[in-house]
Scaffold this motif. Structure first.
Motif, short mmCIF file in Angstrom:
data_model
loop_
_atom_site.label_atom_id
_atom_site.label_comp_id
_atom_site.label_asym_id
_atom_site.label_seq_id
_atom_site.Cartn_x
_atom_site.Cartn_y
_atom_site.Cartn_z
N CYS A 95 7.82 25.37 -27.32
CA CYS A 95 8.94 25.72 -28.20
C CYS A 95 8.40 25.89 -29.61
O CYS A 95 7.26 25.51 -29.91
N ALA A 96 9.22 26.43 -30.47
CA ALA A 96 8.81 26.64 -31.86
C ALA A 96 8.77 25.33 -32.63
O ALA A 96 9.56 24.42 -32.37
N PHE A 97 7.84 25.25 -33.58
CA PHE A 97 7.74 24.13 -34.53
C PHE A 97 8.18 24.67 -35.89
O PHE A 97 7.56 25.58 -36.43
N ASP A 98 9.21 24.07 -36.46
CA ASP A 98 9.66 24.48 -37.78
C ASP A 98 9.04 23.64 -38.89
O ASP A 98 9.04 24.04 -40.05
N GLY A 99 8.55 22.45 -38.55
CA GLY A 99 7.95 21.59 -39.56
C GLY A 99 7.17 20.47 -38.91
O GLY A 99 7.46 20.06 -37.78
N ILE A 100 6.16 19.99 -39.63
CA ILE A 100 5.29 18.92 -39.14
C ILE A 100 5.06 17.94 -40.29
O ILE A 100 4.72 18.35 -41.40
#
Length: 243
Positions: A95-100
């Protein structure tokens, strides 16, 4: 041994938001065995049996010159770095990562003189919603006051989020005092525990379970602890949610 630099590993493939009907989360303290053939064989079998969108590993070992999971996006928050390897917590997703946001404990474990790492990742859902996932390896071998202080630091970060939340990992709550604090921690954020079927397979110490999946604003469909025999001294735990 180098002091780890708190920066996530570069993400891999680009993925779409979590827009299906279900979300599978597999959580596992792998005891630094992630580069062994036996681990990869076991993980492939687990993925075939338990559809997984998010994989949360604690005590992962990564080679700097190769990928651990082909076709997955992932991020690592290391607490140990050598010239050839990183060690720490890893969150991988289809899935997409929007922030880490990697986190490192302020205290060091007295026995090993190392910090503990955690990582927060954000994943878009349908509409404008966002899922925050906290992958936790709580500090051990320190006085209870320091344990509480580290968890309070994490709580301050999590309280900034409004919306669906998963908090999972190895919490090292081997005493009643730590367990009571964890309950208070969860109440403060409206977290519910995913109670595992076959809970006797969860790693226990002094009769207390150590590994948990907590959640908020998701519907739990099923949860189970999985016997994997000899890969790690911890067994994986799995939860399936409706989105």
């Amino acid at each position: 041994m180098l002091r780890p630099r708190i920066a996530p590993h570069q993400l891999g493939h680009q993925h779409q938001p979590l827009d299906g009907d279900e979300l599978g989360v597999l959580c596992w303290n792998t005891q630094k065995l992630t580069l062994t053939p036996h681990f990869h064989l076991c993980l492939a079998g687990l993925m075939a049996r338990f559809p997984t969108n998010l994989l949360l590993l604690q005590e992962a070992k990564l080679a700097l010159n190769e990928r651990l999971l082909e076709g997955w996006s992932y991020a690592v928050s290391p607490n140990i770095q050598t010239p050839a390897h990183l060690f720490g917590v890893l969150t991988a997703g289809r899935c997409a990562f929007d922030g880490i946001q990697p986190l490192l404990s302020r205290s060091r474990e007295l026995r090993f003189a190392t910090h503990k790492s955690q990582i927060l990742t954000r994943h878009p859902l349908g509409g404008n919603a966002e899922l925050l996932v906290a992958n936790i390896h709580a500090i051990n071998f320190v006085p209870h006051g320091r344990f509480h202080g580290e968890m309070e630091q994490l709580k301050r970060e999590l309280l900034r989020h409004r919306g669906p939340l998963i908090v999972a990992g190895d919490f090292n709550v081997w005493s009643r005092q730590r367990w009571r604090y964890l309950l208070e921690f969860c109440r403060a954020m409206g977290l519910r525990q995913a109670v595992m079927a076959d809970g006797h397979y969860i790693k226990h110490y002094l009769r207390q379970p150590l590994d948990f999946i907590f959640y908020r604003e998701l519907q739990l469909r099923s949860a189970t602890a999985i016997d994997t025999d000899v890969v790690s001294d911890h067994n994986p735990i799995y939860a399936r949610f409706s989105l």
